[in-house]
Design an enzyme around this catalytic site. Structure first.
Site, PDB file in Angstrom:
ATOM      1  N   CYS A 191       1.314  -1.924   9.533  1.00 41.06           N
ATOM      2  CA  CYS A 191       1.653  -3.270   9.047  1.00 41.06           C
ATOM      3  C   CYS A 191       3.161  -3.407   8.873  1.00 41.06           C
ATOM      4  O   CYS A 191       3.651  -3.357   7.747  1.00 41.06           O
ATOM      5  CB  CYS A 191       1.000  -3.517   7.695  1.00 41.06           C
ATOM      6  SG  CYS A 191      -0.767  -3.376   7.719  1.00 41.06           S
ATOM      7  N   CYS A 241      -4.482 -10.986  23.755  1.00 45.28           N
ATOM      8  CA  CYS A 241      -4.136 -10.249  22.533  1.00 45.28           C
ATOM      9  C   CYS A 241      -2.761  -9.610  22.691  1.00 45.28           C
ATOM     10  O   CYS A 241      -2.282  -8.933  21.787  1.00 45.28           O
ATOM     11  CB  CYS A 241      -5.198  -9.209  22.192  1.00 45.28           C
ATOM     12  SG  CYS A 241      -5.551  -8.094  23.539  1.00 45.28           S
ATOM     13  N   CYS A 264       0.849  -1.190   0.000  1.00 46.26           N
ATOM     14  CA  CYS A 264       0.000   0.000   0.000  1.00 46.26           C
ATOM     15  C   CYS A 264       0.886   1.241   0.000  1.00 46.26           C
ATOM     16  O   CYS A 264       2.045   1.193   0.420  1.00 46.26           O
ATOM     17  CB  CYS A 264      -0.963  -0.028   1.172  1.00 46.26           C
ATOM     18  SG  CYS A 264      -0.220   0.344   2.720  1.00 46.26           S
ATOM     19  N   GLN A 271     -14.451  -8.263  17.895  1.00 45.64           N
ATOM     20  CA  GLN A 271     -13.168  -8.608  17.277  1.00 45.64           C
ATOM     21  C   GLN A 271     -13.110  -8.015  15.874  1.00 45.64           C
ATOM     22  O   GLN A 271     -14.088  -8.101  15.129  1.00 45.64           O
ATOM     23  CB  GLN A 271     -13.001 -10.130  17.208  1.00 45.64           C
ATOM     24  CG  GLN A 271     -12.668 -10.773  18.536  1.00 45.64           C
ATOM     25  CD  GLN A 271     -11.252 -10.489  19.009  1.00 45.64           C
ATOM     26  OE1 GLN A 271     -10.476  -9.821  18.346  1.00 45.64           O
ATOM     27  NE2 GLN A 271     -10.927 -10.980  20.180  1.00 45.64           N
ATOM     28  N   TYR A 313     -14.230 -10.334  31.283  1.00 44.49           N
ATOM     29  CA  TYR A 313     -13.908  -9.422  30.171  1.00 44.49           C
ATOM     30  C   TYR A 313     -14.707  -9.906  28.947  1.00 44.49           C
ATOM     31  O   TYR A 313     -14.147 -10.300  27.937  1.00 44.49           O
ATOM     32  CB  TYR A 313     -12.398  -9.396  29.872  1.00 44.49           C
ATOM     33  CG  TYR A 313     -11.553  -9.207  31.103  1.00 44.49           C
ATOM     34  CD1 TYR A 313     -11.260  -7.933  31.568  1.00 44.49           C
ATOM     35  CD2 TYR A 313     -11.067 -10.299  31.827  1.00 44.49           C
ATOM     36  CE1 TYR A 313     -10.501  -7.751  32.720  1.00 44.49           C
ATOM     37  CE2 TYR A 313     -10.318 -10.129  32.972  1.00 44.49           C
ATOM     38  CZ  TYR A 313     -10.033  -8.859  33.415  1.00 44.49           C
ATOM     39  OH  TYR A 313      -9.287  -8.687  34.556  1.00 44.49           O
ATOM     40  N   ASP A 336     -10.463 -13.154  28.984  1.00 43.03           N
ATOM     41  CA  ASP A 336     -10.116 -12.545  27.693  1.00 43.03           C
ATOM     42  C   ASP A 336      -9.869 -11.059  27.912  1.00 43.03           C
ATOM     43  O   ASP A 336     -10.613 -10.204  27.407  1.00 43.03           O
ATOM     44  CB  ASP A 336     -11.263 -12.786  26.693  1.00 43.03           C
ATOM     45  CG  ASP A 336     -10.880 -12.362  25.273  1.00 43.03           C
ATOM     46  OD1 ASP A 336      -9.714 -11.986  25.053  1.00 43.03           O
ATOM     47  OD2 ASP A 336     -11.763 -12.409  24.396  1.00 43.03           O
ATOM     48  N   CYS A 343       3.434   4.410   7.551  1.00 43.33           N
ATOM     49  CA  CYS A 343       2.354   4.089   8.487  1.00 43.33           C
ATOM     50  C   CYS A 343       2.830   2.875   9.281  1.00 43.33           C
ATOM     51  O   CYS A 343       3.276   1.903   8.700  1.00 43.33           O
ATOM     52  CB  CYS A 343       1.082   3.777   7.707  1.00 43.33           C
ATOM     53  SG  CYS A 343      -0.076   2.720   8.558  1.00 43.33           S
ATOM     54  N   CYS A 350      -5.340   0.836   1.567  1.00 42.76           N
ATOM     55  CA  CYS A 350      -4.942  -0.033   2.681  1.00 42.76           C
ATOM     56  C   CYS A 350      -5.373  -1.470   2.363  1.00 42.76           C
ATOM     57  O   CYS A 350      -6.504  -1.698   1.914  1.00 42.76           O
ATOM     58  CB  CYS A 350      -5.612   0.454   3.960  1.00 42.76           C
ATOM     59  SG  CYS A 350      -5.392  -0.625   5.367  1.00 42.76           S
ATOM     60  N   GLU A 352     -18.170  -7.325  32.240  1.00 46.35           N
ATOM     61  CA  GLU A 352     -17.642  -6.404  31.231  1.00 46.35           C
ATOM     62  C   GLU A 352     -17.796  -4.977  31.743  1.00 46.35           C
ATOM     63  O   GLU A 352     -18.826  -4.619  32.285  1.00 46.35           O
ATOM     64  CB  GLU A 352     -18.408  -6.620  29.910  1.00 46.35           C
ATOM     65  CG  GLU A 352     -18.333  -5.524  28.895  1.00 46.35           C
ATOM     66  CD  GLU A 352     -16.918  -5.234  28.395  1.00 46.35           C
ATOM     67  OE1 GLU A 352     -16.160  -6.185  28.101  1.00 46.35           O
ATOM     68  OE2 GLU A 352     -16.562  -4.045  28.324  1.00 46.35           O
TER      69      GLU A 352
HETATM   70  N1  SAH Z   1     -14.344 -11.721  25.094  1.00 42.79           N
HETATM   71  C1  SAH Z   1     -14.824 -10.603  24.313  1.00 42.79           C
HETATM   72  C2  SAH Z   1     -14.107  -9.283  24.568  1.00 42.79           C
HETATM   73  C3  SAH Z   1     -12.624  -9.306  24.793  1.00 42.79           C
HETATM   74  S1  SAH Z   1     -11.808  -7.739  24.692  1.00 42.79           S
HETATM   75  C4  SAH Z   1     -14.834 -10.956  22.842  1.00 42.79           C
HETATM   76  O1  SAH Z   1     -14.142 -11.844  22.407  1.00 42.79           O
HETATM   77  O2  SAH Z   1     -15.573 -10.294  22.101  1.00 42.79           O
HETATM   78  C5  SAH Z   1     -11.645  -7.257  26.346  1.00 42.79           C
HETATM   79  C6  SAH Z   1     -12.900  -6.659  26.941  1.00 42.79           C
HETATM   80  O3  SAH Z   1     -12.600  -6.354  28.300  1.00 42.79           O
HETATM   81  C7  SAH Z   1     -13.362  -5.346  26.304  1.00 42.79           C
HETATM   82  O4  SAH Z   1     -14.713  -5.453  25.945  1.00 42.79           O
HETATM   83  C8  SAH Z   1     -13.176  -4.309  27.420  1.00 42.79           C
HETATM   84  O5  SAH Z   1     -14.168  -3.306  27.409  1.00 42.79           O
HETATM   85  C9  SAH Z   1     -13.278  -5.160  28.673  1.00 42.79           C
HETATM   86  N2  SAH Z   1     -12.595  -4.656  29.878  1.00 42.79           N
HETATM   87  C10 SAH Z   1     -11.457  -3.919  29.961  1.00 42.79           C
HETATM   88  N3  SAH Z   1     -11.108  -3.725  31.246  1.00 42.79           N
HETATM   89  C11 SAH Z   1     -12.019  -4.359  32.003  1.00 42.79           C
HETATM   90  C12 SAH Z   1     -12.195  -4.520  33.413  1.00 42.79           C
HETATM   91  N4  SAH Z   1     -11.322  -3.997  34.275  1.00 42.79           N
HETATM   92  N5  SAH Z   1     -13.247  -5.217  33.856  1.00 42.79           N
HETATM   93  C13 SAH Z   1     -14.148  -5.757  32.967  1.00 42.79           C
HETATM   94  N6  SAH Z   1     -14.033  -5.638  31.631  1.00 42.79           N
HETATM   95  C14 SAH Z   1     -12.987  -4.951  31.136  1.00 42.79           C
END
Ligand code: SAH
Length: 484
Positions: A83, A419, A74, A297, A326, A392, A80, A163, A347
């Site tokens: 990537c 991640c 790109c 995601q 999360y 997560d 940038c 992109c 969340e």
């Molecule tokens: N498991 C989900 C989201 C994962 S991303 C999926 O796969 O779609 C991580 C998430 O954690 C986000 O939505 C973010 O808003 C949330 N998050 C961040 N800090 C947090 C906290 N201290 N307590 C609860 N959730 C939190």
């Protein structure tokens, strides 16, 4: 080797996420040079030298790596920073990322474990379903630009209308929006002077249905607002679809007013100029409502591979209470719900929790409970006890004070999706001290060409008698070996 001196060397390997390990002929020491590719010959200047650790700044790639494929790049590459591995062949990117995560986990794990390699992204290009673009310029006083920040720059914005990682519809929209403001000039919001109007363009697209959300984010400046014709903007976007330039269709056009000083996309006021401020996405057969600002995601088809891997690691959950910590829009919770007694999602973003509840209803699931709040605090108030925990967390990983609370549930197995593998490696050390050991690990590449990669791990408890006490001080946790 001293600071300020220039050397040439070969990149032996790249450690996660972008730390090139460069060896210079005739020199014993290795130097860390960022943003390079294994096998490249590079010229660099030593810019840091501390406690035997030397770092260099890349000056020039003097010889390409055999991993570098001949392909059209790109126009914003390499300025940038999005990537950094764009020149590398995809199989080599996968091999490099798998090696990086394996080395990290090998050094963090105190037990042998099974490393199951890396799964590729189902979509090699155009996989991103969301992008936040900034308005700005690429040099002081230059013409208006709309795109991504120049690598390591807070202010310079590079226009990018070709992109390769976003859906091609996004490139069409960015190009059209930029032309629109070239014809009807309005200033971008200046981050130091705090004046101006145009801030961001946020685009989202449903991979399953092709629905597109367009958000133009501006300040609330009343004078400039008079010059911004919302209807003309709306019609210009709709015309892109009518004239057949988009493969998807415009589902919503929003004008977001944001007067915050921080450089983030958020809303003080949302005006829906057309359609609605959400779309539907289908993942592993379930429907999900994704609204303007809720987490989802960014690689939908890749997320299916990720969730499928997590489901496989989680295994049999019949009659079990599962905590999905999360939980975002509740994707994992709802994938697990049909095969367990109850899932509790936690969340922090209220809007995202509302989407999760809506989605569970939509999918006819009655055994999901979503709680809005910080995992760190919510765990103190929950009366339910989990039999299984899915984690997560965001990039920073789990709050050090939340980890002992999680360990103290003494569940047999935990699945941790990460991640940012360095955060996972850090949290793994504490989980190990709490009696868990790493059993299996697999990477899923949700982000081809970039330095990012997702990792799923299965952790198994050792059925110890005493775990970390809930109110253990974090510093103490660092200092003391936790009593088992
Ligand atoms: N498991 C989900 C989201 C994962 S991303 C999926 O796969 O779609 C991580 C998430 O954690 C986000 O939505 C973010 O808003 C949330 N998050 C961040 N800090 C947090 C906290 N201290 N307590 C609860 N959730 C939190």
């Amino acid at each position: 080797m001293k600071r300020g001196e220039i050397y040439e060397g070969t990149v032996e390997r790249v450690d996660y996420p972008n730390k090139g390990i460069v060896r210079v002929r005739d020199e014993e020491e290795q130097v860390i040079v960022k943003n390079v590719i294994p096998g490249q010959k590079v010229r660099f200047v030593i810019n840091k030298s501390k406690a035997g650790r030397k770092e260099g700044r890349l000056l020039e790639v003097t010889e390409k790596s055999p991993s570098e494929a001949d392909r059209t790049l790109c126009s914003a590459f390499p300025d940038c920073g999005g990537c950094i591995y764009q020149t590398m062949s995809y199989p080599d990117q996968l091999e490099m990322k798998a090696g990086q995560i394996k080395r990290l986990l090998d050094s963090a794990s105190d037990h042998p474990y099974e490393f199951e390699g890396i799964a590729k992204s189902p979509d090699r290009f155009g996989y991103r379903n969301k992008m936040e673009y900034s308005f700005g310029d690429d040099r002081p006083g230059g013409p208006l630009t709309l795109g991504l920040h120049r690598k390591a720059s807070t202010y310079d914005v590079l226009t990018c209308t070709d992109c390769v990682i976003v859906h091609p519809d996004f490139n069409v929209i960015v190009d059209a929006v930029l032309r629109c403001f070239a014809e009807n000039p309005l200033p971008y919001f200046h981050k130091i002077r705090h004046e101006g109007y145009l801030r961001h363009l946020l685009l989202r697209r449903s991979a399953s249905y092709g629905d597109i959300l367009v958000h133009i984010v501006t300040t609330g400046d009343k004078e400039y607002e008079k010059q911004f014709d919302e209807e003309a903007f709306r019609d210009m976007i709709l015309e892109l679809e009518k004239s057949g330039r988009l493969s998807g269709h415009i589902s919503g056009i929003m004008h977001i007013i944001n007067d915050s000083l921080a450089d983030i996309v958020r809303s003080d006021e949302t005006r829906i100029l057309f359609g609605k401020d959400y779309f539907m996405e289908k993942v592993l057969g379930l429907d999900f409502k994704v609204s303007s600002f809720s987490f989802f995601q960014t690689n939908t088809r890749g997320a299916e591979v990720l969730y499928d891997t997590a489901r496989n690691y989680i295994g049999d959950t019949r009659d079990k209470n599962v905590f999905d910590l999360y939980s975002g829009t509740g994707t994992i919770a709802q994938i697990l719900a049909p095969a367990c007694r109850k899932v509790t999602g936690v969340e922090i973003v209220e809007e995202t929790v509302e989407s999760a509840r809506y989605n569970a209803k939509l999918n006819g699931l009655t055994n999901c409970d979503f709680i809005a709040g910080d995992v760190l605090k919510v765990l103190d108030d929950l009366t339910d006890k989990p039999d299984f925990i899915v984690l997560d967390p965001p990039r920073d990983g789990i709050h050090p004070k939340a980890l002992p609370k999680i360990i103290d549930y003494k569940v047999d197995n935990i699945v941790y999706i990460s991640c940012k593998a360095t955060s996972l490696a850090r949290d793994l050390k504490v989980l190990q001290e709490g009696g868990y050991r790493l059993v299996r690990a697999k990477c899923i590449d949700l982000f081809p060409d970039s330095q990012h990669v997702e990792t799923v791990v299965l952790l198994r408890g050792e059925k110890v008698d005493s775990y970390v006490s809930i109110d253990l001080d974090v510093k103490e946790l660092d200092r003391k070996k936790v009593k088992r």
